[in-house]
Design a protein around this motif. Structure first.
Motif, PDB file in Angstrom:
ATOM      1  N   ARG A  89     113.040  50.510  -3.286  1.00 28.49           N
ATOM      2  CA  ARG A  89     112.623  49.212  -3.789  1.00 28.49           C
ATOM      3  C   ARG A  89     111.480  48.725  -2.914  1.00 28.49           C
ATOM      4  N   ARG A  90     110.422  48.325  -3.583  1.00 33.36           N
ATOM      5  CA  ARG A  90     109.251  47.797  -2.888  1.00 33.36           C
ATOM      6  C   ARG A  90     108.890  46.463  -3.539  1.00 33.36           C
ATOM      7  N   GLY A  91     109.035  45.373  -2.789  1.00 36.09           N
ATOM      8  CA  GLY A  91     108.826  44.058  -3.374  1.00 36.09           C
ATOM      9  C   GLY A  91     109.848  43.839  -4.480  1.00 36.09           C
ATOM     10  N   GLN A  92     109.372  43.474  -5.664  1.00 40.73           N
ATOM     11  CA  GLN A  92     110.249  43.273  -6.817  1.00 40.73           C
ATOM     12  C   GLN A  92     110.390  44.538  -7.659  1.00 40.73           C
ATOM     13  N   GLY A  93     109.656  45.609  -7.285  1.00 45.41           N
ATOM     14  CA  GLY A  93     109.615  46.818  -8.103  1.00 45.41           C
ATOM     15  C   GLY A  93     110.529  47.921  -7.614  1.00 45.41           C
ATOM     16  N   LYS A  94     110.890  48.807  -8.541  1.00 47.12           N
ATOM     17  CA  LYS A  94     111.727  49.965  -8.240  1.00 47.12           C
ATOM     18  C   LYS A  94     110.892  51.236  -8.353  1.00 47.12           C
ATOM     19  N   VAL A  95     111.078  52.145  -7.388  1.00 49.21           N
ATOM     20  CA  VAL A  95     110.304  53.395  -7.315  1.00 49.21           C
ATOM     21  C   VAL A  95     111.284  54.567  -7.320  1.00 49.21           C
ATOM     22  N   PHE A  96     110.970  55.576  -8.141  1.00 47.88           N
ATOM     23  CA  PHE A  96     111.796  56.788  -8.190  1.00 47.88           C
ATOM     24  C   PHE A  96     110.893  57.996  -7.996  1.00 47.88           C
ATOM     25  N   TYR A  97     111.226  58.831  -7.012  1.00 46.35           N
ATOM     26  CA  TYR A  97     110.524  60.113  -6.833  1.00 46.35           C
ATOM     27  C   TYR A  97     111.416  61.229  -7.365  1.00 46.35           C
ATOM     28  N   PHE A  98     110.825  62.103  -8.227  1.00 51.46           N
ATOM     29  CA  PHE A  98     111.566  63.215  -8.815  1.00 51.46           C
ATOM     30  C   PHE A  98     110.745  64.486  -8.650  1.00 51.46           C
ATOM     31  N   ARG A  99     111.300  65.486  -7.947  1.00 53.32           N
ATOM     32  CA  ARG A  99     110.560  66.637  -7.466  1.00 53.32           C
ATOM     33  C   ARG A  99     110.066  67.643  -8.498  1.00 53.32           C
ATOM     34  N   PRO A 100     110.891  68.163  -9.435  1.00 52.43           N
ATOM     35  CA  PRO A 100     110.462  69.292 -10.262  1.00 52.43           C
ATOM     36  C   PRO A 100     109.279  68.946 -11.177  1.00 52.43           C
ATOM     37  N   GLY A 101     108.490  69.977 -11.541  1.00 50.48           N
ATOM     38  CA  GLY A 101     107.391  69.730 -12.470  1.00 50.48           C
ATOM     39  C   GLY A 101     106.103  70.443 -12.145  1.00 50.48           C
ATOM     40  N   HIS A 102     106.191  71.635 -11.499  1.00 45.98           N
ATOM     41  CA  HIS A 102     104.975  72.392 -11.211  1.00 45.98           C
ATOM     42  C   HIS A 102     104.272  72.767 -12.515  1.00 45.98           C
ATOM     43  N   GLU A 103     102.960  72.680 -12.495  1.00 53.07           N
ATOM     44  CA  GLU A 103     102.178  72.760 -13.737  1.00 53.07           C
ATOM     45  C   GLU A 103     102.251  74.100 -14.465  1.00 53.07           C
ATOM     46  N   THR A 104     102.533  75.204 -13.768  1.00 44.96           N
ATOM     47  CA  THR A 104     102.534  76.514 -14.431  1.00 44.96           C
ATOM     48  C   THR A 104     103.914  76.924 -14.942  1.00 44.96           C
ATOM     49  N   TYR A 105     104.870  76.003 -14.878  1.00 45.55           N
ATOM     50  CA  TYR A 105     106.206  76.255 -15.422  1.00 45.55           C
ATOM     51  C   TYR A 105     106.518  75.204 -16.495  1.00 45.55           C
ATOM     52  N   PRO A 106     107.330  75.551 -17.480  1.00 48.11           N
ATOM     53  CA  PRO A 106     107.603  74.608 -18.586  1.00 48.11           C
ATOM     54  C   PRO A 106     108.693  73.598 -18.252  1.00 48.11           C
ATOM     55  N   THR A 107     108.676  73.088 -17.052  1.00 49.31           N
ATOM     56  CA  THR A 107     109.763  72.227 -16.572  1.00 49.31           C
ATOM     57  C   THR A 107     109.958  70.994 -17.437  1.00 49.31           C
ATOM     58  N   TYR A 108     108.859  70.379 -17.893  1.00 48.69           N
ATOM     59  CA  TYR A 108     109.000  69.143 -18.657  1.00 48.69           C
ATOM     60  C   TYR A 108     109.421  69.380 -20.106  1.00 48.69           C
ATOM     61  N   HIS A 109     109.603  70.642 -20.483  1.00 45.22           N
ATOM     62  CA  HIS A 109     110.210  70.954 -21.780  1.00 45.22           C
ATOM     63  C   HIS A 109     111.727  71.115 -21.658  1.00 45.22           C
ATOM     64  N   ASN A 110     112.232  71.123 -20.424  1.00 51.73           N
ATOM     65  CA  ASN A 110     113.671  71.269 -20.183  1.00 51.73           C
ATOM     66  C   ASN A 110     114.379  69.956 -20.523  1.00 51.73           C
ATOM     67  N   GLU A 111     115.373  70.012 -21.411  1.00 47.47           N
ATOM     68  CA  GLU A 111     116.024  68.793 -21.882  1.00 47.47           C
ATOM     69  C   GLU A 111     116.785  68.061 -20.784  1.00 47.47           C
ATOM     70  N   GLU A 112     117.300  68.787 -19.799  1.00 45.86           N
ATOM     71  CA  GLU A 112     118.016  68.127 -18.704  1.00 45.86           C
ATOM     72  C   GLU A 112     117.043  67.358 -17.800  1.00 45.86           C
ATOM     73  N   ILE A 113     115.893  67.954 -17.559  1.00 45.73           N
ATOM     74  CA  ILE A 113     114.854  67.259 -16.789  1.00 45.73           C
ATOM     75  C   ILE A 113     114.383  66.033 -17.569  1.00 45.73           C
ATOM     76  N   GLN A 114     114.206  66.196 -18.860  1.00 45.84           N
ATOM     77  CA  GLN A 114     113.812  65.063 -19.697  1.00 45.84           C
ATOM     78  C   GLN A 114     114.829  63.927 -19.622  1.00 45.84           C
ATOM     79  N   LEU A 115     116.122  64.291 -19.605  1.00 43.92           N
ATOM     80  CA  LEU A 115     117.169  63.278 -19.540  1.00 43.92           C
ATOM     81  C   LEU A 115     117.073  62.465 -18.255  1.00 43.92           C
ATOM     82  N   VAL A 116     116.856  63.145 -17.140  1.00 44.21           N
ATOM     83  CA  VAL A 116     116.720  62.427 -15.868  1.00 44.21           C
ATOM     84  C   VAL A 116     115.554  61.443 -15.937  1.00 44.21           C
ATOM     85  N   ILE A 117     114.424  61.883 -16.478  1.00 44.65           N
ATOM     86  CA  ILE A 117     113.248  61.017 -16.558  1.00 44.65           C
ATOM     87  C   ILE A 117     113.504  59.851 -17.503  1.00 44.65           C
TER      88      ILE A 117
END
Length: 239
Positions: A182-210
């Motif tokens: 939490r920074r000021g009034q805002g909430k920040v989330f860092y999420f590690r996976p997502g290297h550009e040469t892998y189809p990570t963001y097509h993974n439904e479980e990763i999508q669910l977390v986001i």
């Protein structure tokens, strides 16, 4: 309906055919596509005027997602300052993968945000260590990715307000992969996976977390705090 903006530097997609094949609409387009159900989603990229983050866009954005890698230094400091102020005022910020080195994340963290890394097509297993957290709703004990880039400790970040996932990699390293702040009034989330040469963001479980993270990062509806010199609420008796 929440107003969500997905920001991506959009450079790998222009230079690397492997990335372009995996994400023909860009990483920003892939992320926007699975967030559109229930949200008003727009995208912005580095090479647009003001990096696509005009005052109007930022003022309307309730949650901003940020992906960057090879062009962090090209992001204008004035835009970073405006994004920072919006976070302090309550806008949610979701920082993805290599955006750990983005100007905005380093500015909000106040540390180098450095880490170990390796590209070796190795398995990543993201363990849920805070199952009651709303970002973990619907997520099993772990998410397993067949191939990902390794990030390893030590990760030079402040101690997270909440650490909710821990990664293990085939080569032996571990990494704090899902952290909230939490920074000021805002909430920040860092999420590690997502290297550009892998189809990570097509993974439904990763999508669910986001998806869950977007809901979690929604600004709180409340009166803005008042600062500065204040008149007493009660009568102060004479001493």
């Amino acid at each position: 309906m929440m107003k969500v903006t997905v920001w991506n530097e959009n450079r790998h997609e222009q230079k690397n055919p492997i990335v372009r094949d995996i994400y023909p609409e860009g990483i920003h387009g892939a992320i926007a596509s699975f967030l559109k159900d229930g949200h008003d989603v727009t995208t912005a990229t580095l090479d647009q005027p003001e990096h696509g983050l005009t005052d109007e866009v930022l003022d309307e954005t309730e949650v901003l997602l940020w992906w960057g890698h090879m062009a962090h230094e090209e992001v204008d400091d004035a835009i970073v300052e405006k994004v920072k102020q919006r976070v302090l005022d309550g806008m949610g910020l979701i920082v993805l993968h290599s955006a750990h080195f983005s100007k905005i994340f380093k500015t909000l963290m106040g540390t180098t945000c450095d880490l170990k890394w390796r590209e070796a097509d190795e398995k990543e297993r993201l363990w849920v260590i805070e199952p009651s957290h709303p970002i973990m709703e619907g997520v099993d004990q772990y998410i397993e990715l067949e191939k990902e880039e390794m990030y390893g400790e030590h990760f030079d970040i402040p101690t997270p307000d909440e650490l909710i996932m821990l990664s293990w990699f085939e080569g032996g390293e571990v990494f704090r992969s899902a952290c909230t702040y939490r920074r000021g009034q805002g909430k920040v989330f860092y999420f590690r996976p997502g290297h550009e040469t892998y189809p990570t963001y097509h993974n439904e479980e990763i999508q669910l977390v986001i998806k869950n993270a977007v809901h979690w990062a929604t600004p709180t509806t409340r009166t803005k705090p008042v600062y500065g010199n204040a008149q007493p609420l009660e009568q102060i008796s004479d001493k």
